[in-house]
Design a protein around this motif. Sequence first.
Motif, PDB file in Angstrom:
ATOM      1  N   TYR A 266       0.721  -1.090  -0.187  1.00 44.00           N
ATOM      2  CA  TYR A 266      -0.228  -0.164  -0.345  1.00 44.00           C
ATOM      3  C   TYR A 266       0.819   1.164  -0.267  1.00 44.00           C
ATOM      4  O   TYR A 266       0.317   2.377  -0.547  1.00 44.00           O
ATOM      5  N   ASP A 271      -0.994   4.082  -1.231  1.00 42.64           N
ATOM      6  CA  ASP A 271      -3.033   3.752  -2.251  1.00 42.64           C
ATOM      7  C   ASP A 271      -3.231   4.084  -0.271  1.00 42.64           C
ATOM      8  O   ASP A 271      -3.284   2.811   1.179  1.00 42.64           O
ATOM      9  N   GLY A 272      -3.409   5.175   0.197  1.00 45.23           N
ATOM     10  CA  GLY A 272      -3.638   5.347   2.606  1.00 45.23           C
ATOM     11  C   GLY A 272      -5.566   4.797   2.203  1.00 45.23           C
ATOM     12  O   GLY A 272      -5.270   4.141   3.098  1.00 45.23           O
ATOM     13  N   ALA A 273      -6.004   4.510   1.095  1.00 47.55           N
ATOM     14  CA  ALA A 273      -6.840   4.568   1.766  1.00 47.55           C
ATOM     15  C   ALA A 273      -6.855   3.116   1.631  1.00 47.55           C
ATOM     16  O   ALA A 273      -7.702   2.147   2.735  1.00 47.55           O
ATOM     17  N   PHE A 275      -4.247   1.083   2.374  1.00 46.64           N
ATOM     18  CA  PHE A 275      -3.946   0.555   3.380  1.00 46.64           C
ATOM     19  C   PHE A 275      -4.640   1.137   4.705  1.00 46.64           C
ATOM     20  O   PHE A 275      -4.356   0.090   6.123  1.00 46.64           O
ATOM     21  N   ALA A 276      -6.106   2.116   5.280  1.00 40.43           N
ATOM     22  CA  ALA A 276      -6.361   2.433   6.261  1.00 40.43           C
ATOM     23  C   ALA A 276      -7.903   1.418   5.960  1.00 40.43           C
ATOM     24  O   ALA A 276      -7.966   1.126   7.003  1.00 40.43           O
ATOM     25  N   ARG A 278      -6.999  -1.964   5.279  1.00 39.79           N
ATOM     26  CA  ARG A 278      -6.037  -3.578   5.769  1.00 39.79           C
ATOM     27  C   ARG A 278      -6.480  -2.874   7.629  1.00 39.79           C
ATOM     28  O   ARG A 278      -5.996  -4.200   8.325  1.00 39.79           O
ATOM     29  N   THR A 279      -5.748  -1.329   7.910  1.00 34.85           N
ATOM     30  CA  THR A 279      -5.686  -1.444   9.614  1.00 34.85           C
ATOM     31  C   THR A 279      -6.746  -1.567   9.937  1.00 34.85           C
ATOM     32  O   THR A 279      -7.112  -2.569  11.188  1.00 34.85           O
TER      33      THR A 279
END
Lengths: 293, 293
Positions: A266, A271-273, A275-276, A278-279
């Motif tokens: 990510y 790809d912040g969206a 990554f978020a 997945r978090t």
Amino acid sequence: MHVRLLCGIENSRFAKGPGKKLFLGVIGVKEGSFEIGIIGGAGGMGSWCSDILRGQGYRVHAAGRNSGMAVEEMARRCSVVIVSVPIEATLSVIDRVGPLLSGDSLLMDLTSVKEAPVRAMLSSTGAEVMGCHPLFGPRPDSVDDLSIVLCPARVDRWASWPSGIFAAAGIKIIETTPEEHDRVMAVVQGLNHLDTILLALTLGHCGIERSDLERFATPLFRSRLAALDRVMAGNHRMYAEIICSNPRVASLIEEFEKILGELRGYIEKGDGAGFAARTATARPAKVIPPVED
Amino acid sequence: MHVRLLCGIENSRFAKGPGKKLFLGVIGVKEGSFEIGIIGGAGGMGSWCSDILRGQGYRVHAAGRNSGMAVEEMARRCSVVIVSVPIEATLSVIDRVGPLLSGDSLLMDLTSVKEAPVRAMLSSTGAEVMGCHPLFGPRPDSVDDLSIVLCPARVDRWASWPSGIFAAAGIKIIETTPEEHDRVMAVVQGLNHLDTILLALTLGHCGIERSDLERFATPLFRSRLAALDRVMAGNHRMYAEIICSNPRVASLIEEFEKILGELRGYIEKGDGAGFAARTATARPAKVIPPVED
């Protein structure tokens, strides 16, 4: 999961003097009427344990590598022998002292791993055997919230004595098996210390001065830096053995690396969206106010 | 490294009322005689900033996505416009408001990254430009030890006004370049948050119940768990953007993975001595008492 708390001992009515008497009553001895030996008694946890026992009226002998009481004499005189040496020396010390103990005595260890030491104690001696792991360092800031793990491996008349001693000192008792202990501690100590050392080593290679890291520190980073400092100023060999001697740590690293690879994917795509999202797949944490720094 | 503290402002004589008057004097305006607009003023940092400014006598207007003052009116009325929106929306908001501002006004942002937003502010407007990053969350526990980064990118008459405002609120000022800010914050926020999220996700896959992790927790693990909870209960998108929008994080991950691979090698061989020797190569940490739990 086979874990149970000795609730009666945690009960404050039992955790004070009368409780201790009760436990001593169970094994049919009077306070101070038998002697206790600690191999490694001058070390951190050894002297902590020695202080607890002396505070409760026991006569305690210490054996060091080249000082204190000889292990042979200790085995002859003491009804309880406690092994409190570095993890890497534990098995050989157990092999040496175990055969010298009489069948009515108790052999204990204080090591941060439990499977191998308990197995070694069971095979090296005919004495009763109790594995033990205080879940704190030798100089705890306060007694609040301290716990100790006990693994009663072969006990009869000594079954309740160790929990009585520690409960009387205000420490919570967790009774479990060596396997269960090592399974949980692979995360609580193994993975956690590995992660801390890994971050500390990475900081050492990041090209940013320590003074700048401190100056730009957010509250979250400041507390992380304090934990890094504590571990890196501590006993490197002890942390290394906690990590390297627990065979379950390797499979945790595999998972850790796999998730790191996913997150890196990510990040490389910016790809912040993703990554978020997945978090957010983590199991819900406790509901607490976020700090977001 | 080009970083300097505005020592005069940190001086307590200047950090109070008279200091503020001094700064207002510099820009030739009287307290409250101009209006301030905050885009995203209803959000966490936006309302924190609004409270600070109102507390110092300013008239503050907030603009939200679908509420508050229209951005066009804000640009007409306000001498200072502060962009306080999520990182991923920052550049488009700057592109929208920047061209509307007059050359004698000031455009600021409060984002956790500085290079891209400052570049966008410089190119989108003829106004003065100051990048800004409070190194704490919107609800800090106390004002002690709070710092704010200022990146004066194009300033003249507004050069000292922001530092005067924050210093008067008891906050330490760090003046630096956007590049230097992002270089240090790639570690302080990027790598640190990544590591926290990585550990949290790994814990979610380790097969051990949360209640057991808590019960067997050492003091070090307990404080780590608290930090994990704070981040995982926070704004996932914000943490993701802090990590993914800073291009320096990728090279830190490379180093992190390389060192993890080395450590894994020692663990797989059960080589505690080698692991400990590698640990000792870190630059000396602060001298503090170890806890060794």
